[in-house]
Design a protein around this motif. Structure first.
Motif, short mmCIF file in Angstrom:
data_model
loop_
_atom_site.label_atom_id
_atom_site.label_comp_id
_atom_site.label_asym_id
_atom_site.label_seq_id
_atom_site.Cartn_x
_atom_site.Cartn_y
_atom_site.Cartn_z
N THR A 156 78.55 27.51 70.24
CA THR A 156 77.92 26.20 70.42
C THR A 156 77.83 25.87 71.90
O THR A 156 76.80 25.37 72.38
N GLU A 159 75.14 28.03 73.47
CA GLU A 159 73.79 27.51 73.22
C GLU A 159 73.47 26.32 74.12
O GLU A 159 72.33 26.13 74.54
N GLN A 162 72.56 27.87 77.30
CA GLN A 162 71.22 28.43 77.12
C GLN A 162 70.16 27.37 77.37
O GLN A 162 69.20 27.56 78.13
N ASP A 163 70.33 26.21 76.76
CA ASP A 163 69.39 25.10 76.94
C ASP A 163 69.37 24.61 78.39
O ASP A 163 68.32 24.24 78.91
N THR A 174 71.29 34.42 73.75
CA THR A 174 72.72 34.36 73.42
C THR A 174 73.15 35.68 72.80
O THR A 174 72.35 36.41 72.22
#
Length: 330
Positions: A156, A159, A162-163, A174
């Motif tokens: 989580t 991610e 990543q954003d 990922t």
């Protein structure tokens, strides 16, 4: 507003800070070099690493590490691998409890053989995300398309990172194999250093292709032994990073290897390069790892002897080429 703190004002940290600033994200930078801090704040330049690239007003540099990390949602550890533990110890107790730690270094800790995510977690209670892949700072600064991977034991958080970094020029994947991601990024520096030695000697494409391919066999062997997945090493943090580091003019590992191949000793080489050459530290660390785990890593073995025992590079190549015949296996 999201705030990201970069601890260390080196080339890749600076490149990523510029990327995030272009997305309207508030950036703070801390560095132990006072002249770097003043150069960023007064001249809007980081002359040592980004030359004439303008540093936008979204980026503020701080002499105080406490001020730099204050109210930060993400803290990027932008220092070499050997400095990670000391830096984490320095920020323990002063960073926000919910802040995500992002490591962009590639290596393992000498002495303990711990992966950097383990070192960070040994010092801090914050979630840790590793960002790795084929990503030279010079090209990120120039907005040349680049693709990387983020990994964590808490996907989580991965991610979210990543954003944070995704942009039209910077694509982020990922991968939940944090062991494979970290080991691939560390061992490829050894192979890149060896590739530079081959270039310095004057060998051609045949030798480079052989070295990279058999180098990948070493990455897979030790990576699987340490718990990584084989498919990770065929991805961006394995093969992708190996390609770019072994072949690019931007690679300081390759540059150092070229100087050694031309006859310089290690001390002369490191002085000439003028920046941290992670492949040197990785070679020393993984030489011990392979001995402890009984993993076959002939390129690492020969490079260690060249770097630290004074072996002539050409003799090292001859020794590699003259080993007992065998089947091509990983």
């Amino acid at each position: 507003m999201t705030k990201v703190a970069f601890l260390g004002a080196g080339s890749f940290g600076t490149a990523l800070s510029l990327l995030l600033a272009s997305k309207g994200i508030e950036i703070s930078i801390w560095d132990r070099n006072e002249s770097v801090i003043n150069n960023i704040n007064i001249n809007r330049r980081n002359s040592k690493y980004s030359k004439n690239i303008y540093i936008p007003d979204m980026i503020t540099a701080y002499h105080s590490i406490r001020e730099a990390v204050k109210d930060s949602s993400y803290i990027v550890l932008a220092v070499p691998s050997h400095a990670i533990r000391e830096l984490c110890s320095k920020i323990k107790g002063i960073i926000p409890e919910e802040a995500i730690i992002i490591s962009i270094a590639k290596g393992i800790e000498e002495g303990t053989n711990m992966r950097l995510s383990q070192v960070i977690s040994d010092e801090l209670d914050n979630p840790v995300v590793i960002l790795s892949g084929p990503s030279h700072a010079e090209e990120v600064m120039a907005n040349i398309p680049t693709t990387v991977v983020v990994s964590s034991t808490d996907m989580t958080c991965a991610e979210r990172v990543q954003d944070l970094f995704m942009s039209p020029q910077f694509r982020v994947y990922t991968n939940d194999d944090i062991v494979g991601v970290e080991i691939g990024g560390a061992v490829k520096n050894i192979i890149a250093l060896a590739a530079g030695v081959c270039d310095g000697i004057g060998f051609g494409d045949n030798a480079k292709a052989a070295l990279m391919t058999r180098g990948m066999a070493e990455i897979i062997r030790v990576g699987e032994k340490l718990g990584g997945r084989a498919e990770t090493f065929s991805g961006l943090t394995g093969m992708g990073d190996l390609i770019v580091t072994c072949t690019s003019v931007h690679s300081r590992n390759r540059r150092a290897g070229i100087l050694i191949g031309k006859g310089m000793n290690l001390d002369e080489t490191l002085k000439e390069v003028g920046m941290v050459v992670e492949g040197v530290k990785a070679c020393r660390a993984f030489y011990k790892v392979k001995e402890e785990l009984n993993v076959e890593m002939p390129i690492t073995d020969i490079l260690y002897k060249v770097l630290f025992d004074g072996k002539d590079p050409k003799d090292g190549v001859e020794e590699l080429m003259s080993r007992d015949k065998k089947s091509e296996t990983y």
